[in-house]
Motif scaffolding. Structure first.
Motif, PDB file in Angstrom:
ATOM      1  N   ILE A   1       0.851  -1.204   0.000  1.00  0.00           N
ATOM      2  CA  ILE A   1       0.000   0.000   0.000  1.00  0.00           C
ATOM      3  C   ILE A   1       0.883   1.249   0.000  1.00  0.00           C
ATOM      4  O   ILE A   1       0.673   2.172  -0.790  1.00  0.00           O
ATOM      5  CB  ILE A   1      -0.939   0.015   1.233  1.00  0.00           C
ATOM      6  CG1 ILE A   1      -1.897  -1.174   1.177  1.00  0.00           C
ATOM      7  CG2 ILE A   1      -1.720   1.331   1.281  1.00  0.00           C
ATOM      8  CD1 ILE A   1      -2.813  -1.290   2.395  1.00  0.00           C
ATOM      9  N   ARG A   2       1.860   1.257   0.884  1.00  0.00           N
ATOM     10  CA  ARG A   2       2.710   2.461   1.003  1.00  0.00           C
ATOM     11  C   ARG A   2       3.523   2.719  -0.269  1.00  0.00           C
ATOM     12  O   ARG A   2       3.863   3.851  -0.571  1.00  0.00           O
ATOM     13  CB  ARG A   2       3.680   2.296   2.176  1.00  0.00           C
ATOM     14  CG  ARG A   2       2.981   2.347   3.514  1.00  0.00           C
ATOM     15  CD  ARG A   2       3.994   2.191   4.646  1.00  0.00           C
ATOM     16  NE  ARG A   2       3.333   2.168   5.938  1.00  0.00           N
ATOM     17  CZ  ARG A   2       3.828   1.568   7.021  1.00  0.00           C
ATOM     18  NH1 ARG A   2       4.993   0.958   6.964  1.00  0.00           N
ATOM     19  NH2 ARG A   2       3.159   1.605   8.151  1.00  0.00           N
ATOM     20  N   GLY A   3       3.828   1.655  -1.003  1.00  0.00           N
ATOM     21  CA  GLY A   3       4.653   1.792  -2.202  1.00  0.00           C
ATOM     22  C   GLY A   3       3.812   1.905  -3.470  1.00  0.00           C
ATOM     23  O   GLY A   3       3.284   2.974  -3.776  1.00  0.00           O
ATOM     24  N   PRO A   4       3.642   0.795  -4.193  1.00  0.00           N
ATOM     25  CA  PRO A   4       3.010   0.882  -5.514  1.00  0.00           C
ATOM     26  C   PRO A   4       1.564   1.402  -5.502  1.00  0.00           C
ATOM     27  O   PRO A   4       1.185   2.167  -6.387  1.00  0.00           O
ATOM     28  CB  PRO A   4       3.057  -0.563  -6.036  1.00  0.00           C
ATOM     29  CG  PRO A   4       3.449  -1.422  -4.877  1.00  0.00           C
ATOM     30  CD  PRO A   4       4.169  -0.541  -3.906  1.00  0.00           C
TER      31      PRO A   4
ATOM     32  N   ASN B   1      -5.897  -8.443   1.050  1.00  0.00           N
ATOM     33  CA  ASN B   1      -6.047  -7.643   2.282  1.00  0.00           C
ATOM     34  C   ASN B   1      -5.609  -6.202   2.036  1.00  0.00           C
ATOM     35  O   ASN B   1      -6.265  -5.252   2.476  1.00  0.00           O
ATOM     36  CB  ASN B   1      -5.307  -8.275   3.469  1.00  0.00           C
ATOM     37  CG  ASN B   1      -3.959  -8.876   3.131  1.00  0.00           C
ATOM     38  OD1 ASN B   1      -3.536  -8.910   1.974  1.00  0.00           O
ATOM     39  ND2 ASN B   1      -3.255  -9.351   4.147  1.00  0.00           N
ATOM     40  N   ALA B   2      -4.514  -6.006   1.293  1.00  0.00           N
ATOM     41  CA  ALA B   2      -4.057  -4.649   0.977  1.00  0.00           C
ATOM     42  C   ALA B   2      -5.066  -3.951   0.055  1.00  0.00           C
ATOM     43  O   ALA B   2      -5.447  -2.799   0.275  1.00  0.00           O
ATOM     44  CB  ALA B   2      -2.690  -4.720   0.301  1.00  0.00           C
ATOM     45  N   ILE B   3      -5.517  -4.657  -0.962  1.00  0.00           N
ATOM     46  CA  ILE B   3      -6.399  -4.046  -1.963  1.00  0.00           C
ATOM     47  C   ILE B   3      -7.752  -3.670  -1.349  1.00  0.00           C
ATOM     48  O   ILE B   3      -8.256  -2.560  -1.544  1.00  0.00           O
ATOM     49  CB  ILE B   3      -6.580  -4.998  -3.170  1.00  0.00           C
ATOM     50  CG1 ILE B   3      -5.230  -5.176  -3.877  1.00  0.00           C
ATOM     51  CG2 ILE B   3      -7.633  -4.471  -4.137  1.00  0.00           C
ATOM     52  CD1 ILE B   3      -5.225  -6.232  -4.960  1.00  0.00           C
ATOM     53  N   LEU B   4      -8.334  -4.596  -0.573  1.00  0.00           N
ATOM     54  CA  LEU B   4      -9.655  -4.296   0.011  1.00  0.00           C
ATOM     55  C   LEU B   4      -9.575  -3.121   0.994  1.00  0.00           C
ATOM     56  O   LEU B   4     -10.472  -2.274   1.031  1.00  0.00           O
ATOM     57  CB  LEU B   4     -10.247  -5.524   0.708  1.00  0.00           C
ATOM     58  CG  LEU B   4     -11.656  -5.253   1.225  1.00  0.00           C
ATOM     59  CD1 LEU B   4     -12.660  -5.155   0.073  1.00  0.00           C
ATOM     60  CD2 LEU B   4     -12.106  -6.310   2.225  1.00  0.00           C
TER      61      LEU B   4
END
Ligand code: PGA
Ligand code: ZN
Length: 443
Positions: free
Chosen positions: A71-74, A109-112
């Protein structure tokens, strides 16, 4: 024009004390939306991938720092500075950035976390109640549900006895739920559910059972059989002053994928002889349960790959009760389409983290609604205090919600949000009641 000015991520904890992903999306430097993803224990094989670190030196391998870094990067780079546009565009961007079938690159989990945080930031920036903002963001192109109130409030099904992998009760059926279908509003249904839950506690104590609770807040007594659990539930409903079946019915989540090994099902209670059953044995058992107890629905009565068994189950009981696919459908339109084509099941569990974006979650709901499959919004066994699924159920006319027992803060918060919604939209809501239960539909 609103702009995405920041995207943040955190490794926080869920209700099992396991790390999970939280994201925050900020619009114009001031409107913040935040979402923390839940997590399952009896996950289906076809769910989108929950990315974990597998670093044994942190949290037994369950850390989510990789997902947080994604999340923090791409993801942050792809979003920052963009005009805040509609939900589908953002979700598509995330899906394309991931580029895999099951979201295994960035992690579902990151995407949602970002997908829902974005929806909540939009609601904040427009100063709209979340259900209205969600209805506007997701309903375009769907003719089934109205854009504005009147809203339909869902039937809450309370998971009051926990078994399977959610508790050490020895019960092989994972969830015994009560559904107050005969109430006149969701607020009244919650009161009936709570009264029955507390009565059940007294009955269990009087019977010398422990009343400690499982992952979803249901009691986890050592009962010697699933039938005994059903009997006690009927007693509790009656002793609380309600008519079993008419006012409060029972819904089971067998979570049968967990019981399937070596080509057979192992439904017997732990401690007894682990007898082996075939799909047809289980179907016959369910038929006898439906004759004996006020059962309105069975979730995952058979395993996620047992489509043949599911077809037989659907022929046997599909016109009498809800046959609910959870591991079978995994909130996935391809899986649900297979069910529709082969006439398997008649209801689908909706869990946003099984599929990984809000738009895809909405698409599963719309597909179900357009084919008379009942969508059922659901929590996971590991949750947090976010009540988003209650708002989403209301926004998309989802007529049922299962979010644990009326116990443990992370479950209570969802029920409290339904109470708030019922009051805030007073006069503009109707309670879904019994009409989405096959055996209860007025002839
Ligand atoms: P899970 O259980 O969140 O542990 O997968 C919930 C369910 O099976 O419905
Ligand atoms: Zn389930």
């Amino acid at each position: 024009m609103t702009t995405i000015t920041d995207v943040r991520a955190y490794e926080v904890l869920d209700s099992r004390g396991t790390p999970t992903v939280e994201a925050a999306v900020i619009l114009d430097g001031q409107h913040l939306g935040r979402f923390c993803v839940p997590s399952g224990a009896s996950t289906g094989r076809y769910e989108a991938l929950e990315l974990r670190d597998n670093d044994p030196l942190r949290y037994g391998g369950l850390g989510v720092q990789k997902a947080v870094e994604n999340i923090r990067g791409p993801m942050r780079s792809a979003l920052i500075g963009r005009n805040a546009t509609d939900q589908r565009t953002i979700d598509k961007l995330l899906i394309d950035l991931d580029g895999t079938e099951n979201k295994s690159h960035l992690g579902a989990n990151a995407i949602l976390a970002v997908s829902v945080a974005y929806a909540k930031a939009i609601a904040t920036s427009r100063a709209l109640p979340l259900p209205i903002a969600l209805a506007q963001a997701l309903q375009s192109g769907n003719a089934q549900t109205p854009q504005v109130p009147p809203f339909q409030t869902p039937v809450p099904t309370f998971n009051v006895l926990n078994g399977g992998v959610h508790a050490d009760s020895g019960l092989s059926v994972q969830e015994f739920m009560i559904a107050p279908v005969g109430a006149s509003s969701v607020t009244e249904a919650i009161r009936w559910g709570v009264e029955t839950y507390r009565t059940l506690r007294k009955l269990l104590m009087a019977g010398g059972h422990r009343v400690s609770v499982g992952d979803e807040g249901g009691f986890a007594p050592q009962l010697d059989s699933n039938e005994r659990a059903l009997e006690i539930l009927v007693q509790a409903i009656t002793a609380a002053g309600y008519v079993p079946g008419e006012q409060i019915g029972i819904v089971l989540d067998v979570a049968a994928t967990e019981l399937y090994r070596d080509s057979s099902y192992h439904l017997a209670a732990a401690g007894s002889n682990q007898e082996k059953s075939s799909a047809s044995d289980l179907i016959a058992l369910y038929q006898s349960w439906v004759r004996t107890y006020p059962i309105l629905g069975i979730e995952d009565g058979l395993a996620e790959d047992d489509w043949e068994g599911w077809r037989a189950l659907s022929i046997a009981l599909g016109d009498q009760i809800q046959l609910i696919g959870d591991d079978l459908f995994v909130t996935n339109i391809a899986k649900l389409s297979q069910g529709i084509t082969t006439q398997v099941g008649n209801a689908i569990i909706i869990k946003p983290n099984q599929i990984g974006t809000l738009s895809e979650t909405a698409d599963s709901i719309f597909l179900a609604q357009s084919h008379n499959y009942v969508p059922i919004m659901a929590n996971r066994s590991a949750e947090n205090a976010d009540s988003f699924i209650a708002d989403l159920a209301l926004a998309l006319s989802v007529p049922q919600i299962k979010t644990g027992a009326p116990c443990r803060g992370e479950r209570i918060e969802k029920y409290n949000q339904l109470i708030r919604i019922d009051q805030d939209f007073a006069g503009a809501t109707t309670y879904a009641g019994a009409r989405f239960f096959p055996g209860r539909v007025p002839k």
